[in-house]
Motif scaffolding. Structure first.
Motif, PDB file in Angstrom:
ATOM      1  N   MET A   1       0.829  -1.196   0.000  1.00  0.00           N
ATOM      2  CA  MET A   1       0.000   0.000   0.000  1.00  0.00           C
ATOM      3  C   MET A   1       0.869   1.254   0.000  1.00  0.00           C
ATOM      4  SD  MET A   1      -2.891  -1.309   2.693  1.00  0.00           S
ATOM      5  CE  MET A   1      -1.693  -1.534   4.002  1.00  0.00           C
ATOM      6  N   LYS A   2       0.856   1.976  -1.113  1.00  0.00           N
ATOM      7  CA  LYS A   2       1.644   3.196  -1.252  1.00  0.00           C
ATOM      8  C   LYS A   2       0.992   4.351  -0.494  1.00  0.00           C
ATOM      9  CE  LYS A   2       3.357   6.333  -4.815  1.00  0.00           C
ATOM     10  NZ  LYS A   2       3.352   6.627  -6.257  1.00  0.00           N
ATOM     11  N   ASN A   3      -0.303   4.540  -0.695  1.00  0.00           N
ATOM     12  CA  ASN A   3      -1.052   5.655  -0.093  1.00  0.00           C
ATOM     13  C   ASN A   3      -2.116   5.089   0.834  1.00  0.00           C
ATOM     14  OD1 ASN A   3       0.283   7.477  -1.974  1.00  0.00           O
ATOM     15  ND2 ASN A   3      -1.094   6.637  -3.513  1.00  0.00           N
ATOM     16  N   ILE A   4      -2.077   5.494   2.102  1.00  0.00           N
ATOM     17  CA  ILE A   4      -3.036   4.940   3.057  1.00  0.00           C
ATOM     18  C   ILE A   4      -3.793   6.043   3.791  1.00  0.00           C
ATOM     19  CG2 ILE A   4      -1.761   2.785   3.375  1.00  0.00           C
ATOM     20  CD1 ILE A   4      -0.706   3.896   6.047  1.00  0.00           C
ATOM     21  N   TYR A   5      -5.071   5.796   3.967  1.00  0.00           N
ATOM     22  CA  TYR A   5      -5.919   6.643   4.796  1.00  0.00           C
ATOM     23  C   TYR A   5      -6.298   5.795   6.000  1.00  0.00           C
ATOM     24  CZ  TYR A   5     -10.134   9.140   6.363  1.00  0.00           C
ATOM     25  OH  TYR A   5     -11.095   9.786   7.117  1.00  0.00           O
ATOM     26  N   LEU A   6      -5.720   6.124   7.150  1.00  0.00           N
ATOM     27  CA  LEU A   6      -5.994   5.396   8.396  1.00  0.00           C
ATOM     28  C   LEU A   6      -7.166   6.059   9.106  1.00  0.00           C
ATOM     29  CD1 LEU A   6      -2.331   5.170   9.694  1.00  0.00           C
ATOM     30  CD2 LEU A   6      -3.696   3.254   8.908  1.00  0.00           C
ATOM     31  N   ALA A   7      -8.175   5.280   9.443  1.00  0.00           N
ATOM     32  CA  ALA A   7      -9.331   5.854  10.128  1.00  0.00           C
ATOM     33  C   ALA A   7     -10.028   4.770  10.940  1.00  0.00           C
ATOM     34  CB  ALA A   7     -10.299   6.463   9.119  1.00  0.00           C
TER      35      ALA A   7
ATOM     36  N   VAL B   1       1.551  -0.233  12.393  1.00  0.00           N
ATOM     37  CA  VAL B   1       2.930   0.258  12.271  1.00  0.00           C
ATOM     38  C   VAL B   1       3.530  -0.189  10.939  1.00  0.00           C
ATOM     39  CG1 VAL B   1       5.274   0.121  13.230  1.00  0.00           C
ATOM     40  CG2 VAL B   1       3.310   0.489  14.755  1.00  0.00           C
ATOM     41  N   SER B   2       3.304  -1.421  10.555  1.00  0.00           N
ATOM     42  CA  SER B   2       3.818  -1.934   9.288  1.00  0.00           C
ATOM     43  C   SER B   2       3.256  -1.143   8.112  1.00  0.00           C
ATOM     44  CB  SER B   2       3.477  -3.415   9.150  1.00  0.00           C
ATOM     45  OG  SER B   2       3.890  -3.893   7.895  1.00  0.00           O
ATOM     46  N   ALA B   3       1.962  -0.892   8.124  1.00  0.00           N
ATOM     47  CA  ALA B   3       1.336  -0.125   7.039  1.00  0.00           C
ATOM     48  C   ALA B   3       1.918   1.282   6.960  1.00  0.00           C
ATOM     49  CB  ALA B   3      -0.180  -0.069   7.238  1.00  0.00           C
ATOM     50  N   ILE B   4       2.108   1.920   8.118  1.00  0.00           N
ATOM     51  CA  ILE B   4       2.693   3.267   8.146  1.00  0.00           C
ATOM     52  C   ILE B   4       4.114   3.253   7.599  1.00  0.00           C
ATOM     53  CG2 ILE B   4       3.538   5.092   9.694  1.00  0.00           C
ATOM     54  CD1 ILE B   4       1.025   4.469  11.464  1.00  0.00           C
ATOM     55  N   ARG B   5       4.920   2.349   8.102  1.00  0.00           N
ATOM     56  CA  ARG B   5       6.334   2.291   7.689  1.00  0.00           C
ATOM     57  C   ARG B   5       6.504   1.951   6.207  1.00  0.00           C
ATOM     58  NH1 ARG B   5       8.547   0.769  13.168  1.00  0.00           N
ATOM     59  NH2 ARG B   5       8.824   2.887  13.968  1.00  0.00           N
ATOM     60  N   ASN B   6       5.616   1.121   5.669  1.00  0.00           N
ATOM     61  CA  ASN B   6       5.757   0.675   4.287  1.00  0.00           C
ATOM     62  C   ASN B   6       5.038   1.556   3.269  1.00  0.00           C
ATOM     63  OD1 ASN B   6       7.429  -1.616   4.777  1.00  0.00           O
ATOM     64  ND2 ASN B   6       5.641  -2.603   5.678  1.00  0.00           N
ATOM     65  N   SER B   7       4.337   2.558   3.732  1.00  0.00           N
ATOM     66  CA  SER B   7       3.622   3.450   2.815  1.00  0.00           C
ATOM     67  C   SER B   7       4.510   4.633   2.434  1.00  0.00           C
ATOM     68  CB  SER B   7       2.345   3.962   3.467  1.00  0.00           C
ATOM     69  OG  SER B   7       2.669   4.819   4.549  1.00  0.00           O
ATOM     70  N   GLN B   8       4.070   5.342   1.401  1.00  0.00           N
ATOM     71  CA  GLN B   8       4.757   6.576   1.009  1.00  0.00           C
ATOM     72  C   GLN B   8       3.987   7.813   1.440  1.00  0.00           C
ATOM     73  OE1 GLN B   8       5.887   6.557  -3.132  1.00  0.00           O
ATOM     74  NE2 GLN B   8       6.780   4.522  -2.971  1.00  0.00           N
ATOM     75  N   VAL B   9       2.658   7.671   1.528  1.00  0.00           N
ATOM     76  CA  VAL B   9       1.806   8.788   1.923  1.00  0.00           C
ATOM     77  C   VAL B   9       0.780   8.293   2.943  1.00  0.00           C
ATOM     78  CG1 VAL B   9       0.169  10.551   1.128  1.00  0.00           C
ATOM     79  CG2 VAL B   9       2.061   9.868  -0.364  1.00  0.00           C
ATOM     80  N   ILE B  10       0.620   9.076   4.022  1.00  0.00           N
ATOM     81  CA  ILE B  10      -0.353   8.759   5.071  1.00  0.00           C
ATOM     82  C   ILE B  10      -1.345   9.918   5.108  1.00  0.00           C
ATOM     83  CG2 ILE B  10      -0.698   8.261   7.511  1.00  0.00           C
ATOM     84  CD1 ILE B  10       2.437   7.654   7.489  1.00  0.00           C
ATOM     85  N   ILE B  11      -2.601   9.633   4.859  1.00  0.00           N
ATOM     86  CA  ILE B  11      -3.631  10.666   4.756  1.00  0.00           C
ATOM     87  C   ILE B  11      -4.390  10.794   6.071  1.00  0.00           C
ATOM     88  CG2 ILE B  11      -5.808  11.257   3.601  1.00  0.00           C
ATOM     89  CD1 ILE B  11      -3.642   9.080   1.640  1.00  0.00           C
ATOM     90  N   ARG B  12      -4.671  12.039   6.451  1.00  0.00           N
ATOM     91  CA  ARG B  12      -5.517  12.325   7.614  1.00  0.00           C
ATOM     92  C   ARG B  12      -6.407  13.509   7.276  1.00  0.00           C
ATOM     93  NH1 ARG B  12      -6.505   9.031  11.694  1.00  0.00           N
ATOM     94  NH2 ARG B  12      -6.902  10.814  12.997  1.00  0.00           N
ATOM     95  N   GLY B  13      -7.648  13.437   7.712  1.00  0.00           N
ATOM     96  CA  GLY B  13      -8.560  14.576   7.598  1.00  0.00           C
ATOM     97  C   GLY B  13      -8.356  15.472   8.812  1.00  0.00           C
ATOM     98  N   ILE B  14      -8.287  16.777   8.578  1.00  0.00           N
ATOM     99  CA  ILE B  14      -8.027  17.733   9.659  1.00  0.00           C
ATOM    100  C   ILE B  14      -9.148  18.770   9.710  1.00  0.00           C
ATOM    101  CG2 ILE B  14      -6.409  19.503  10.501  1.00  0.00           C
ATOM    102  CD1 ILE B  14      -5.298  16.636  10.646  1.00  0.00           C
ATOM    103  N   ARG B  15      -9.817  18.828  10.871  1.00  0.00           N
ATOM    104  CA  ARG B  15     -10.871  19.823  11.094  1.00  0.00           C
ATOM    105  C   ARG B  15     -10.345  21.045  11.820  1.00  0.00           C
ATOM    106  NH1 ARG B  15     -14.146  15.025  13.436  1.00  0.00           N
ATOM    107  NH2 ARG B  15     -12.537  15.420  14.932  1.00  0.00           N
ATOM    108  N   SER B  16      -9.349  20.811  12.710  1.00  0.00           N
ATOM    109  CA  SER B  16      -8.866  21.906  13.565  1.00  0.00           C
ATOM    110  C   SER B  16      -7.482  21.552  14.102  1.00  0.00           C
ATOM    111  CB  SER B  16      -9.829  22.101  14.738  1.00  0.00           C
ATOM    112  OG  SER B  16      -9.778  20.955  15.593  1.00  0.00           O
ATOM    113  N   GLU B  17      -6.926  22.467  14.863  1.00  0.00           N
ATOM    114  CA  GLU B  17      -5.628  22.230  15.512  1.00  0.00           C
ATOM    115  C   GLU B  17      -5.684  21.017  16.439  1.00  0.00           C
ATOM    116  OE1 GLU B  17      -2.607  23.799  15.045  1.00  0.00           O
ATOM    117  OE2 GLU B  17      -3.640  24.792  13.389  1.00  0.00           O
TER     118      GLU B  17
END
Length: 172
Positions: free
Chosen positions: A12-18, A87-103
């Motif tokens: 998985m190159k690009n992952i959206y963790l949720a 952790v494996s998915a994070i380490r092996n990916s190139q992009v980690i996506i997160r939605g941001i509403r606020s600080e």
């Protein structure tokens, strides 16, 4: 229920963790916006969030909801059942996506980075700003509103068809 692959079965190159517990339109927006920005496949990785309370749906039920109600392609849904898989998915990916509403969401991401010990991977983050009309949406707020009888389909946080499934789980 359909079988959803585990992270060991995919590169998985690009992952959206949720945690998507339950999934709502803000999750879907983040996923679709990431695919549009990257112009590539994004894997919708469903996992437990250790900074949140245990949710109402199992990981498998969440995956089924993402596919059945929100049309996320089954081949892009991946269940990350434990810390090692996350952790494996994070380490092996190139992009980690997160939605941001606020600080506060950025602070949440920093807590997760600390929890998983993936400090060197923080710079792989693609933060998708949640549109203003979706900033009030969160899974915990949705559950609370449903429990209190305050959620109305006009709120448009979830598909109307999903509301009865959530109410059934909450026994309300």
């Amino acid at each position: 229920m359909k079988e959803f692959p585990s992270s060991q079965e995919k590169t998985m190159k690009n992952i959206y963790l949720a945690s998507v517990n339950p999934m709502h339109f803000s999750h879907l927006n983040t996923f679709l916006e990431a695919q549009k920005k990257l112009g590539e496949v994004v894997y919708f990785c469903i996992c437990h969030n250790p900074t949140k309370k245990e949710g109402i749906f199992s990981l498998e039920e969440r995956a089924d909801i993402a596919h059945r109600f929100y049309d996320v392609p089954i081949e892009q849904i991946v269940i990350l059942p434990d810390r090692e898989a996350i952790v494996s998915a994070i380490r092996n990916s190139q992009v980690i996506i997160r939605g941001i509403r606020s600080e506060a969401d950025i602070a949440e991401v920093k807590k997760l980075v600390e929890h998983y010990g993936v400090h060197g991977d923080f710079d792989k983050g693609l933060l998708i700003t949640v549109p203003d009309n979706m900033k009030q949406i969160s899974s915990s707020r949705l559950i609370e509103k449903i429990k209190l009888g305050e959620y109305k389909t006009d709120d448009n946080w979830i598909l109307p068809e999903l509301l009865s499934t959530i109410k059934e789980k909450l026994k309300v």
